[in-house]
Design an enzyme around this catalytic site. Structure first.
Site, PDB file in Angstrom:
ATOM      1  N   ASP A  73      47.910  49.119  45.360  1.00 38.11           N
ATOM      2  CA  ASP A  73      48.442  49.908  44.140  1.00 38.11           C
ATOM      3  C   ASP A  73      48.568  51.637  43.811  1.00 38.11           C
ATOM      4  OD1 ASP A  73      50.190  50.752  41.313  1.00 38.11           O
ATOM      5  OD2 ASP A  73      48.150  51.120  40.379  1.00 38.11           O
ATOM      6  N   GLY A  74      49.167  52.298  44.292  1.00 38.57           N
ATOM      7  CA  GLY A  74      49.200  53.599  44.521  1.00 38.57           C
ATOM      8  C   GLY A  74      50.500  54.389  43.180  1.00 38.57           C
ATOM      9  N   GLU A 124      52.511  53.781  46.851  1.00 41.89           N
ATOM     10  CA  GLU A 124      52.611  52.490  47.296  1.00 41.89           C
ATOM     11  C   GLU A 124      52.919  51.755  48.129  1.00 41.89           C
ATOM     12  OE1 GLU A 124      52.230  50.525  44.110  1.00 41.89           O
ATOM     13  OE2 GLU A 124      52.955  51.873  42.518  1.00 41.89           O
ATOM     14  N   ASP A 142      52.316  45.963  42.162  1.00 36.91           N
ATOM     15  CA  ASP A 142      53.120  46.115  40.137  1.00 36.91           C
ATOM     16  C   ASP A 142      54.259  47.300  40.836  1.00 36.91           C
ATOM     17  OD1 ASP A 142      52.107  48.998  40.274  1.00 36.91           O
ATOM     18  OD2 ASP A 142      51.161  48.753  39.131  1.00 36.91           O
ATOM     19  N   HIS A 171      48.980  47.608  34.105  1.00 35.51           N
ATOM     20  CA  HIS A 171      47.984  48.125  33.307  1.00 35.51           C
ATOM     21  C   HIS A 171      48.372  46.923  32.646  1.00 35.51           C
ATOM     22  CE1 HIS A 171      47.648  52.035  34.961  1.00 35.51           C
ATOM     23  NE2 HIS A 171      48.620  52.190  35.436  1.00 35.51           N
ATOM     24  N   ASP A 206      44.380  50.211  40.676  1.00 37.33           N
ATOM     25  CA  ASP A 206      44.395  51.452  40.434  1.00 37.33           C
ATOM     26  C   ASP A 206      43.658  52.358  40.429  1.00 37.33           C
ATOM     27  OD1 ASP A 206      46.537  52.872  38.365  1.00 37.33           O
ATOM     28  OD2 ASP A 206      44.550  52.448  37.063  1.00 37.33           O
TER      29      ASP A 206
END
Length: 245
Positions: free
Chosen positions: A15-16, A53, A75, A130, A140
């Site tokens: 995640d980024g 990302e 995501d 999330h 995250d």
């Protein structure tokens, strides 16, 4: 030659993000093999959501020292679509042009990702951000560790003069050097996933007391469902009793 079964099965979670976008950024990565996990994070002084990302997935793949079967979980539909829909390969074939005379954004990282993928057997999987996915939530958190790190790296490949859509920049007076990610027109690239946004009209509703304006339309990403309310869609209320009759 090694048998197929001897190739290790790896799970790569990434995640980024950047706060703000454009601003300080970071990525978090988890590599999982036979129940054992390693965590990584890095932070950058000036970058974008999409670059973080991409960089997270690249970083994770580059940690693997032997050819592996890798399940990537992210995501970011921007990353997934760029690979699974063949966008990155097409851009590379076209000399890193998204369309004629329109430069493909983040070409340095897309090139690195294509090279990293070529070393392994990789499958991409989208997870909703999330939403309680354990590893995604942890990534995250790791990305935020990177953003808030005291020692931030320089995103050398980032070009401050790039825009996220590379079009209409000459006619869009609000698309300033300070904010390269402002979404103003149908066809602009969504900040979250890179898909082109479309124009939509909101549902009719009664005007609230003391409301001075309403939105005639908004911009909507059909991929990740993000909405953008723009100045171009804003309308001042002249006669609020007749607006939605």
């Amino acid at each position: 030659m090694k048998e197929w079964t001897e190739i290790p099965d790896i799970e790569l979670f990434s995640d980024g993000g950047a706060e703000p976008n454009l601003g300080k950024g970071g990525f978090g990565v988890i590599l999982s093999y036979k129940g054992r996990q390693k965590e990584f994070f890095e932070g950058y002084k000036l970058t974008t959501n999409n670059r973080m990302e991409l960089m997270g997935v690249i970083f994770g793949l580059e940690q693997l020292k032997t050819k592996s079967k890798v399940q990537v979980y992210t995501d970011s539909k921007y990353v997934i679509n760029g690979i699974t829909k063949g966008w990155a390969k097409k851009w590379k074939k076209n000399g890193w042009e998204r369309k004629k005379n329109i430069k493909a954004i983040n070409s340095d990282l897309w090139d690195k990702l294509l090279n990293a993928i070529s070393e392994h057997i990789v499958e991409f999987n989208w997870v909703k951000g999330h939403s309680g996915h354990i590893e995604n939530e942890r990534c995250d958190t790791l990305a935020n560790y990177g953003i808030n790190s005291k020692e931030l790296n320089q995103d050398i490949g980032y070009e401050p003069n790039e825009t996220h859509n590379n079009q209409n920049s000459s006619t869009n007076s609000t698309f300033t050097k300070k904010n390269k990610t402002k979404i103003e027109n149908a066809g602009d690239a969504c900040r979250k996933c890179g898909e082109s946004v479309v124009k939509k009209a909101p549902k009719k509703r009664k005007i609230k007391t003391n409301q001075s304006y309403y939105f005639e339309y908004y911009l909507f990403c059909p991929s990740c469902k993000t909405m953008y309310m723009t100045e171009g869609g804003k309308r001042e209320i002249v006669n609020e009793n007749r607006l939605f009759e």
